[in-house]
Design a protein around this motif. Structure first.
Motif, mmCIF file in Angstrom:
data_model
loop_
_atom_site.group_PDB
_atom_site.id
_atom_site.type_symbol
_atom_site.label_atom_id
_atom_site.label_comp_id
_atom_site.label_asym_id
_atom_site.label_seq_id
_atom_site.Cartn_x
_atom_site.Cartn_y
_atom_site.Cartn_z
ATOM 1 N N LYS A 1 0.655 -1.404 0.286
ATOM 2 C CA LYS A 1 0.261 -0.281 0.076
ATOM 3 C C LYS A 1 1.075 1.316 0.188
ATOM 4 C CE LYS A 1 -3.592 -1.425 2.578
ATOM 5 N NZ LYS A 1 -5.015 -1.767 3.539
ATOM 6 N N ASN A 2 1.722 1.123 0.657
ATOM 7 C CA ASN A 2 3.108 2.177 1.133
ATOM 8 C C ASN A 2 3.922 2.595 -0.339
ATOM 9 O OD1 ASN A 2 1.469 3.104 3.191
ATOM 10 N ND2 ASN A 2 2.943 2.232 4.557
ATOM 11 N N ASN A 3 4.462 3.363 -0.519
ATOM 12 C CA ASN A 3 5.717 3.659 -1.844
ATOM 13 C C ASN A 3 6.925 3.757 -1.135
ATOM 14 O OD1 ASN A 3 3.579 3.480 -3.964
ATOM 15 N ND2 ASN A 3 3.410 5.834 -3.942
ATOM 16 N N PHE A 4 7.927 3.333 -1.853
ATOM 17 C CA PHE A 4 8.757 3.552 -0.918
ATOM 18 C C PHE A 4 10.625 4.067 -2.078
ATOM 19 C CE2 PHE A 4 7.042 0.130 1.306
ATOM 20 C CZ PHE A 4 6.935 0.890 2.256
ATOM 21 N N GLY A 5 11.424 4.107 -1.635
ATOM 22 C CA GLY A 5 12.165 5.326 -2.283
ATOM 23 C C GLY A 5 13.764 3.875 -1.424
ATOM 24 N N SER A 6 14.872 3.886 -1.471
ATOM 25 C CA SER A 6 15.808 3.454 -1.320
ATOM 26 C C SER A 6 15.427 2.933 -0.139
ATOM 27 C CB SER A 6 16.840 3.856 -1.672
ATOM 28 O OG SER A 6 17.787 4.669 -2.553
ATOM 29 N N VAL A 7 15.290 1.111 -0.004
ATOM 30 C CA VAL A 7 15.306 -0.034 0.912
ATOM 31 C C VAL A 7 16.832 -1.067 1.107
ATOM 32 C CG1 VAL A 7 13.113 0.497 0.633
ATOM 33 C CG2 VAL A 7 13.947 -0.919 -0.396
ATOM 34 N N GLN A 8 16.272 -1.641 1.911
ATOM 35 C CA GLN A 8 16.921 -2.693 2.127
ATOM 36 C C GLN A 8 15.606 -3.972 2.505
ATOM 37 O OE1 GLN A 8 18.902 -3.200 5.898
ATOM 38 N NE2 GLN A 8 18.564 -5.710 6.091
ATOM 39 N N LEU A 9 15.173 -4.035 1.868
ATOM 40 C CA LEU A 9 14.282 -5.477 1.301
ATOM 41 C C LEU A 9 15.109 -6.968 2.211
ATOM 42 C CD1 LEU A 9 11.193 -6.210 1.529
ATOM 43 C CD2 LEU A 9 12.190 -7.487 -0.815
#
Length: 266
Positions: free
Chosen positions: A114-122
């Motif tokens: 549902k949320n948007n993300f930029g740079s991440v650790q997944l």
């Protein structure tokens, strides 16, 4: 007869006066520039001179499932509240299992956060279907997409040959993994992915490439590789401008299992 010395003297003086007058300019004294030898850096003998105390890194903790306290939990087996259907934004329709895992429900379509993300650790864990069927791209196929554009492939690549830039942990159609660290289908696989998002200016030009680092089952398989653009099935990558976007899991008609998914924004 007495010799006259005056006449020759006059002739000599006249001759010298007819010659070009050359003035001798005294040579200019060269300016000497003194260069000082670089001073030798004073030797540091006190270890405190190289200590840096600020800023102090923030301390985090971990829950019983080893999820860091600064992470957003996307799936822990307690429902699909963080996910929606990609095709129509309705509730995600994948199957929640009694063991708190979820399984792709073929035909229901992709799901995304549902949320948007930029740079991440997944971090996510997945397992190939219980029954081994098909071969190549038809066996245990799914995928995790960042910002709905950049795919890290999920595939049962245990003793299953396919094109190298399409096997498990490939940056689809762009980067081949360093090794194939896939386990058999009766074991869970772990992905830890660092995603640095590309950047665009106000005119839509890409000003900075994105990068992926992927660790599969504890093994480095993508080492800070450049994202060339969207991971297209057909044709070259595209670089359409965009901002933050959702994380998406793919329904490729194979019942791939998932568990323990969390993300940290960078």
């Amino acid at each position: 007869m007495k010799q006259n010395f005056i006449t020759p003297l006059i002739i000599v003086v006249f001759f010298l006066s007819c010659k070009e007058d050359k003035t001798i300019t005294p040579q200019k004294e060269e300016t000497k520039i003194e260069t000082k030898a670089p001073s030798k850096q004073e030797e540091i003998t006190d270890p405190k001179e190289t200590e840096v105390w600020d800023p102090e890194p923030k301390a985090i903790s971990f829950n019983d499932s080893n999820v860091p306290s600064d992470a957003t939990i996307l799936f822990d087996g307690n429902g699909l509240d963080q996910w929606i259907s990609t095709k129509d934004s309705t509730a995600a329709a994948w199957t929640i299992n009694p063991d708190k895992t979820m399984t792709v429900k073929p035909g229901t379509g992709d799901i995304q956060t549902k949320n948007n993300f930029g740079s991440v650790q997944l971090h996510l864990e997945w397992k190939a279907p219980d029954v081994v069927e098909g071969e190549g791209q038809g066996r245990g196929n799914s995928g995790v997409f960042f910002q709905n554009k950049y795919e890290v492939q999920i595939l049962d690549s245990y003793q299953n040959r396919t094109y190298s830039n399409g096997q498990a942990t490939s940056i689809y159609k762009q980067h081949i993994p360093l090794v194939n660290a896939t386990k058999p289908n009766d074991q869970w696989q772990t992905y830890d992915i660092i995603f640095h998002a590309p950047e665009f200016d106000t005119d839509g030009r890409k000003t900075k490439s994105g990068f992926f680092t992927v660790i599969h089952n504890g093994v480095l398989v993508q080492d800070h590789v450049e994202i060339l653009g969207s991971t297209e099935y057909i044709g070259p990558p595209k670089n359409d401008p965009h901002g933050k976007g959702p994380i998406k899991l793919q329904d490729h008609s194979n019942p791939v299992h998932y568990r323990n998914i969390w993300v940290r924004e960078l």
